[in-house]
Scaffold this motif. Structure first.
Motif, mmCIF file in Angstrom:
data_model
loop_
_atom_site.group_PDB
_atom_site.id
_atom_site.type_symbol
_atom_site.label_atom_id
_atom_site.label_comp_id
_atom_site.label_asym_id
_atom_site.label_seq_id
_atom_site.Cartn_x
_atom_site.Cartn_y
_atom_site.Cartn_z
ATOM 1 N N VAL A 84 0.862 -1.188 0.000
ATOM 2 C CA VAL A 84 0.000 0.000 0.000
ATOM 3 C C VAL A 84 0.893 1.230 0.000
ATOM 4 C CG1 VAL A 84 -1.979 -1.082 1.121
ATOM 5 C CG2 VAL A 84 -0.174 -0.082 2.521
ATOM 6 N N THR A 85 0.510 2.221 -0.747
ATOM 7 C CA THR A 85 1.271 3.469 -0.811
ATOM 8 C C THR A 85 0.391 4.595 -0.276
ATOM 9 O OG1 THR A 85 2.525 2.704 -2.732
ATOM 10 C CG2 THR A 85 2.502 5.075 -2.304
ATOM 11 N N CYS A 86 0.881 5.316 0.731
ATOM 12 C CA CYS A 86 0.092 6.345 1.406
ATOM 13 C C CYS A 86 0.879 7.648 1.518
ATOM 14 C CB CYS A 86 -0.331 5.872 2.798
ATOM 15 S SG CYS A 86 -1.249 4.311 2.800
ATOM 16 N N ASP A 87 0.134 8.739 1.618
ATOM 17 C CA ASP A 87 0.721 10.079 1.739
ATOM 18 C C ASP A 87 0.452 10.588 3.152
ATOM 19 O OD1 ASP A 87 1.551 12.669 1.538
ATOM 20 O OD2 ASP A 87 0.296 13.205 -0.174
ATOM 21 N N ILE A 88 1.491 11.024 3.830
ATOM 22 C CA ILE A 88 1.319 11.543 5.189
ATOM 23 C C ILE A 88 1.883 12.954 5.278
ATOM 24 C CG2 ILE A 88 3.472 10.471 5.996
ATOM 25 C CD1 ILE A 88 2.069 10.126 8.736
ATOM 26 N N SER A 89 1.148 13.831 5.947
ATOM 27 C CA SER A 89 1.575 15.224 6.125
ATOM 28 C C SER A 89 1.211 15.664 7.535
ATOM 29 C CB SER A 89 0.890 16.126 5.087
ATOM 30 O OG SER A 89 -0.521 16.072 5.244
#
Length: 241
Positions: A84-89
């Protein structure tokens, strides 16, 4: 010997002629019977062979029809995505996009991003949440007011049941209904909407916020390197905390 002589001979020896005819008839009848039995036997043998051949052909046809069915009934193997590829900010040390194994939880994504910043607000963040591919995660800063829907969003629908944060009329881009930019919640893209703020200055503002904590008043913006009285005066009416 003429005809009269033949006739006289037959009459004189008629008992022998009759006996000869009877024997000849018996011989002919016997041969005809044997020939009939032979033909019947040949016909029977032929029918048996034909029946056996037909049965073999049917069996072969059945096997031929069954074989493709077995092939078609075999299940098709499908490959599953193992990552799974996720974006975190937000309040993490290294914001960005990370690829983890399927079934990874939010805590693993936070660790991949270097851990949380000192001013992170984790009270209402469910770090045991199982991530989905293409999830967008925002870890709120301490005192940051955003909608609960904006903490974790998914391409399959916004998640609201597992995470929450204090919410008011703040929109997802950090600007309140007043139209002003909140220095404590704005992203780099939001800050670049301000007069005289480019990409570099926007990054400096966020870096200051992450290091020193929330802005207590808009005048604190002048503590950021590169922002003096002139720049502040040009954009102060667009700011709030």
């Amino acid at each position: 010997m003429n005809l009269e002589e033949i006739k006289d001979f037959i009459l004189a020896h008629k008992q022998y002629v009759i006996a000869g005819l009877i024997v000849t008839g018996i011989v002919i009848w016997t041969k005809v019977g044997n020939a009939g039995d032979a033909n019947q036997q040949n016909t029977s043998d032929f029918n048996e062979v034909a029946s056996t051949t037909t049965a073999d052909d049917k069996a072969a046809t059945k096997d031929s029809d069954t074989e493709p069915a077995k092939t078609q009934s075999e299940p098709t193997k499908t490959q599953t995505n193992s990552e799974v590829t996720c974006d975190i900010s937000g309040a993490v040390k290294k914001q960005g996009v990370y690829t983890l194994k399927t079934g990874a939880r939010l805590q693993e994504l936070i660790e991949a991003a270097g851990g949380t910043a000192e001013n992170a607000q984790l009270k209402h963040v469910n770090r045991a949440l199982i991530l989905q591919d293409q999830d967008k995660v925002h870890i709120p800063y301490r005192g940051e007011k955003i909608k609960a829907d904006d903490i974790i969003s998914s391409v399959n629908g916004t998640k609201t049941s597992s995470t929450s944060a204090s919410a008011d009329t703040t929109t997802s881009d950090g600007a309140k209904t007043s139209g002003k930019i909140n220095l404590n919640t704005a992203t780099a893209a939001d800050l670049q909407k301000l007069n005289g703020i480019g990409e570099k200055k926007a990054e400096q503002i966020i870096a200051y916020r992450e290091k020193s904590g929330q802005f207590k008043k808009i005048e604190d913006l002048k503590e950021v390197s590169g922002i003096g009285d002139k720049t502040f005066a040009a954009l102060k009416d667009q700011l709030e905390v």
